[in-house]
Design a protein around this motif. Structure first.
Motif, PDB file in Angstrom:
ATOM      1  N   ALA A   1       1.185  -1.139  -0.010  1.00 50.30           N
ATOM      2  CA  ALA A   1      -0.186  -0.192   0.009  1.00 50.30           C
ATOM      3  C   ALA A   1       0.648   1.355  -0.621  1.00 50.30           C
ATOM      4  O   ALA A   1       2.119   1.635   0.292  1.00 50.30           O
ATOM      5  CB  ALA A   1      -1.026   0.044   1.245  1.00 50.30           C
ATOM      6  N   THR A   2       0.182   2.380   0.074  1.00 53.87           N
ATOM      7  CA  THR A   2       0.472   4.044  -0.588  1.00 53.87           C
ATOM      8  C   THR A   2      -0.174   4.468   1.035  1.00 53.87           C
ATOM      9  O   THR A   2      -0.554   5.062   0.681  1.00 53.87           O
ATOM     10  CB  THR A   2       0.834   4.276  -1.338  1.00 53.87           C
ATOM     11  N   ILE A   3       0.967   5.371   1.583  1.00 57.63           N
ATOM     12  CA  ILE A   3       0.861   6.029   3.348  1.00 57.63           C
ATOM     13  C   ILE A   3       0.636   7.062   2.654  1.00 57.63           C
ATOM     14  O   ILE A   3       1.576   7.421   2.063  1.00 57.63           O
ATOM     15  CB  ILE A   3       1.181   5.801   4.208  1.00 57.63           C
ATOM     16  N   PHE A   4       0.048   7.741   2.963  1.00 59.66           N
ATOM     17  CA  PHE A   4      -0.273   9.076   2.743  1.00 59.66           C
ATOM     18  C   PHE A   4      -0.746   9.810   4.389  1.00 59.66           C
ATOM     19  O   PHE A   4      -1.204   9.535   5.557  1.00 59.66           O
ATOM     20  CB  PHE A   4      -1.589  10.107   1.958  1.00 59.66           C
TER      21      PHE A   4
ATOM     22  N   HIS B   1      -4.695   6.074   2.554  1.00 60.34           N
ATOM     23  CA  HIS B   1      -3.931   4.785   2.711  1.00 60.34           C
ATOM     24  C   HIS B   1      -4.714   4.580   1.205  1.00 60.34           C
ATOM     25  O   HIS B   1      -5.742   4.682   1.508  1.00 60.34           O
ATOM     26  CB  HIS B   1      -3.692   3.985   3.165  1.00 60.34           C
ATOM     27  N   TRP B   2      -3.528   4.082   0.540  1.00 57.86           N
ATOM     28  CA  TRP B   2      -4.821   3.728  -0.878  1.00 57.86           C
ATOM     29  C   TRP B   2      -3.742   1.891  -0.729  1.00 57.86           C
ATOM     30  O   TRP B   2      -2.970   1.645  -0.892  1.00 57.86           O
ATOM     31  CB  TRP B   2      -3.593   3.817  -2.110  1.00 57.86           C
ATOM     32  N   GLY B   3      -4.818   1.059  -1.932  1.00 55.84           N
ATOM     33  CA  GLY B   3      -4.261  -0.534  -2.304  1.00 55.84           C
ATOM     34  C   GLY B   3      -4.340  -1.047  -0.735  1.00 55.84           C
ATOM     35  O   GLY B   3      -3.841  -2.123  -0.590  1.00 55.84           O
ATOM     36  N   THR B   4      -5.596  -0.729   0.270  1.00 55.41           N
ATOM     37  CA  THR B   4      -5.707  -1.381   1.631  1.00 55.41           C
ATOM     38  C   THR B   4      -7.273  -1.934   0.954  1.00 55.41           C
ATOM     39  O   THR B   4      -7.297  -3.025   0.320  1.00 55.41           O
ATOM     40  CB  THR B   4      -5.182  -0.498   3.061  1.00 55.41           C
ATOM     41  N   ALA B   5      -8.229  -1.281   2.117  1.00 58.42           N
ATOM     42  CA  ALA B   5      -9.640  -1.723   1.941  1.00 58.42           C
ATOM     43  C   ALA B   5      -9.946  -1.519   0.195  1.00 58.42           C
ATOM     44  O   ALA B   5     -10.657  -2.681  -0.004  1.00 58.42           O
ATOM     45  CB  ALA B   5     -10.037  -1.024   2.691  1.00 58.42           C
ATOM     46  N   PHE B   6      -9.093  -0.626  -0.633  1.00 67.15           N
ATOM     47  CA  PHE B   6      -9.577  -0.676  -1.928  1.00 67.15           C
ATOM     48  C   PHE B   6      -8.641  -0.279  -2.862  1.00 67.15           C
ATOM     49  O   PHE B   6      -7.000  -0.170  -2.300  1.00 67.15           O
ATOM     50  CB  PHE B   6     -10.597   0.859  -1.594  1.00 67.15           C
TER      51      PHE B   6
END
Length: 626
Positions: A390-393, A452-457
């Protein structure tokens, strides 16, 4: 039974349809059973009554016919005896014959013959009722003609037989001839059976007379009599002749397939039979008509019931359909639903309760991540932790502490409300950028935002998820520029906002953390910590968006980036490479360099890259390695 169609359950049989089927079944079974039972019982009673009535009609007709034949026979015998005793040629004989015809106006003529040796007639006399012939417009000479051509019948009468024949073909009128024995000869009387017309008339029960040869003598239809119809080959007549009973009733089928009840009585004169028929179907015409009317009434009642049930079902199904749609919307994460009860029954109570639940869920959705809650509700997010690429923000408002103090100093007791309102307006725009790019807002930490991106979606590609995260950051940059139009840094009511963003990509653990009473979907792991630390360097490096090396490797061809000095982070052996995001690589507008970006955003170029010397435990060590 239902099938799923587009998230909603597709209804195969609606409530209205089920109610209509049930009511139709009840009405048809109840009324149909009553009609069938009543029809069956009444048909049985009608058949018994019809048989009895047909048999009684036949008996009365037979009695009337037998009485009429006996009467004409006995009176004719008296006339013949009287004439022979006084002399056939005398005037007294003529007067006696005229008196006889006055008393018996239906008699057309009387004749007798006395046979001698070898069967030759020694004496033959004929007396004619001229009034009968004139009244019926018949030629009187036909009486003598008929006698002369029926010598065989006279001979049979002289031999002791009594015959009843049809003379309608000769006289062209309903006329019968009774031949009977008299002393050494035979006699006959020609007469009209008009007196029996009431007994043999038209009606439901139709009677007719058949002689011993099967020829119809009396019938309501004169054409049958005139044509001398012979029924000797009829199975019905044969059954009568073979029946030893004098009087009985038979159910039979004629040559055309019609069914009849046929009652018969064998008379004691000339071997004739009185037959009375009633058509089987006519017995039940009344009950059949009543049954049809009852069926029409049942269908009418059923139709009215169906219409009423349909409208009643609509009053149930429409609110239930609205509730089903609302439930589907809730399942999809849409809680802003307005439902108004349209009745005061159980459906209305349920609608009111559902509306209150929607309002509660709407409030609940503002305190938690709605998308995560919906997916957990659907079972798409399982309990426990799972590794995710994932990518964290992380983002943070710069100089937020001083801004808060300014609010407090300026507005005193109103400061809390004003600063929350100011923050909410800011977060509204930031969250919109996250959600538009498929990200998940994890939490708010004061003025900081974590997503975050790539986790739940996920798009299914780590590269695309990283790209969407940076795209969201650039959208936030643009949103802040629009929000800051007209604002100044020193504006105490609506100050200018500047933020720093840190982004990093790596393998993290994503899952539902917390207790049985409260759960939170979040991410943990070293990439998360690093993203937070990268964000804290944004002010030091004089850049609003910083990304880690892992993220940069995934998106470097799609964005203009500038590498910052590498940082030695506590817990990591190697320095961490960090990059500032300037713009899209193919965007002709906007800054193309870090210097231009700083001028555009109003960021001062840093004087040096030194850590806070007052920090008790420095987290970063800058290095010249790139």
């Amino acid at each position: 039974m239902a099938q799923k169609d587009g998230g909603l359950m597709k209804i195969r049989f609606s409530i209205g349809t089920k109610l209509i089927i049930i009511i139709t079944f009840i009405v048809l079974i109840s009324l149909g059973s009553i009609i069938a039972l009543a029809s069956w019982l009444i048909r049985g009673d009608l058949q018994i009554m019809a048989e009895e009535n047909n048999f009684e009609t036949n008996r009365r007709t037979a009695m009337a016919a037998e009485a009429a034949f006996e009467y004409i026979h006995s009176n004719s015998l008296i006339l013949i005896r009287t004439i022979t005793s006084i002399g056939a040629g005398s005037l007294l004989a003529q007067d006696t014959a005229e008196y006889f015809f006055e008393r018996n106006p239906m008699a057309a003529s009387v004749f007798f013959t006395v046979l001698g040796g070898f069967g030759q007639a020694e004496q033959s006399e004929l007396f004619i009722n001229n009034n009968f012939f004139e009244t019926n417009n018949i030629d009187p000479s036909l009486a003598e003609t008929y006698r002369d051509i029926n010598t065989a019948a006279l001979q049979r009468a002289a031999a002791g037989e009594t015959l009843l024949l049809n003379a309608a073909q000769i006289f062209r009128a309903p006329v019968l001839v009774l031949f009977f024995p008299w002393q050494d000869g035979g006699a006959g009387v020609v007469f009209s059976p008009a007196a029996l017309s009431d007994s043999f008339g038209y009606g439901v029960n139709q009677s007719y007379l058949v002689n011993d040869e099967g020829i119809i003598l009396i019938h309501a239809d004169f054409d049958i009599v005139r044509n001398g119809v012979n029924m000797s080959e009829s199975d019905f007549i044969k059954r009568i002749w073979n029946n030893s009973e004098r009087s009985a009733q038979i159910l039979y089928t004629d040559e055309e397939g019609a069914r009849y009840f046929g009652a018969f009585t064998k008379l004691n004169i000339a071997g004739v039979i009185v037959i009375t028929n009633i058509e089987y179907s006519k017995i039940f015409e009344g009950i059949d008509a009543t049954t049809r009317r009852n069926i029409y009434l049942t269908l009418t009642v059923l139709s009215i019931s169906i219409i009423l049930i349909w409208f009643f079902a609509k009053s149930i199904s429409i609110p239930l359909k609205s509730l089903a749609i609302a439930a589907h919307d809730i399942e999809s994460g849409i809680f802003e639903i307005s439902l108004k009860p349209k009745s005061r029954d159980e459906i209305g109570v349920l609608t009111s309760s559902f509306h209150r639940m929607c309002k509660a869920l709407h409030v609940f959705g503002r305190f938690t991540n709605r998308d995560i809650a919906v997916r957990a509700m659907r079972g798409e997010i399982k309990p426990g932790g799972f590794p995710k690429k994932a990518t964290i923000f992380f983002s943070d408002i710069r100089e937020f502490t001083s801004i808060s103090e300014s609010f407090t100093n300026t507005f005193d007791n109103e400061a809390s409300g004003r600063i929350v309102h100011w923050l909410n307006a800011y977060f509204t725009h930031m969250i919109e950028c996250v959600e538009k790019t498929g990200g998940v807002v994890d939490k708010f930490i004061g003025d900081a935002l974590m997503a975050h991106w790539g986790t739940a979606f996920t798009t299914g590609s780590t590269r695309k998820d990283a790209y969407n995260c940076i795209r969201a950051a650039l959208m936030m940059r643009g949103a802040l520029r629009r929000m800051n139009i007209g604002r100044t840094k020193d504006n105490p009511e609506n100050p200018r906002i500047s933020i720093g963003i840190g982004i990093n990509t790596g393998t993290i653990t994503a899952g539902q953390l917390g207790s049985d009473k409260r759960m939170e979907y979040t991410v943990i792991g070293d990439p998360v910590n690093l993203a937070s630390r990268i964000e804290s360097l944004s002010k030091t490096f004089g850049a609003d968006i910083l990304i880690g090396e892992n993220t940069w490797k995934l998106v470097k061809k799609r964005f203009i980036t500038v590498e910052m000095p590498s940082v030695k982070v506590k817990g990591k052996e190697k320095p961490v490479r960090i990059f500032a995001v300037i713009n899209y690589a193919k965007n002709p507008k906007g800054p193309k360099s870090l210097v231009r970006l700083r001028r555009t955003l109003g960021i001062k170029e840093p004087d040096n890259l030194r850590l806070d010397t007052n920090s008790a435990e420095p987290k970063y060590v800058f290095t010249d390695k790139r």
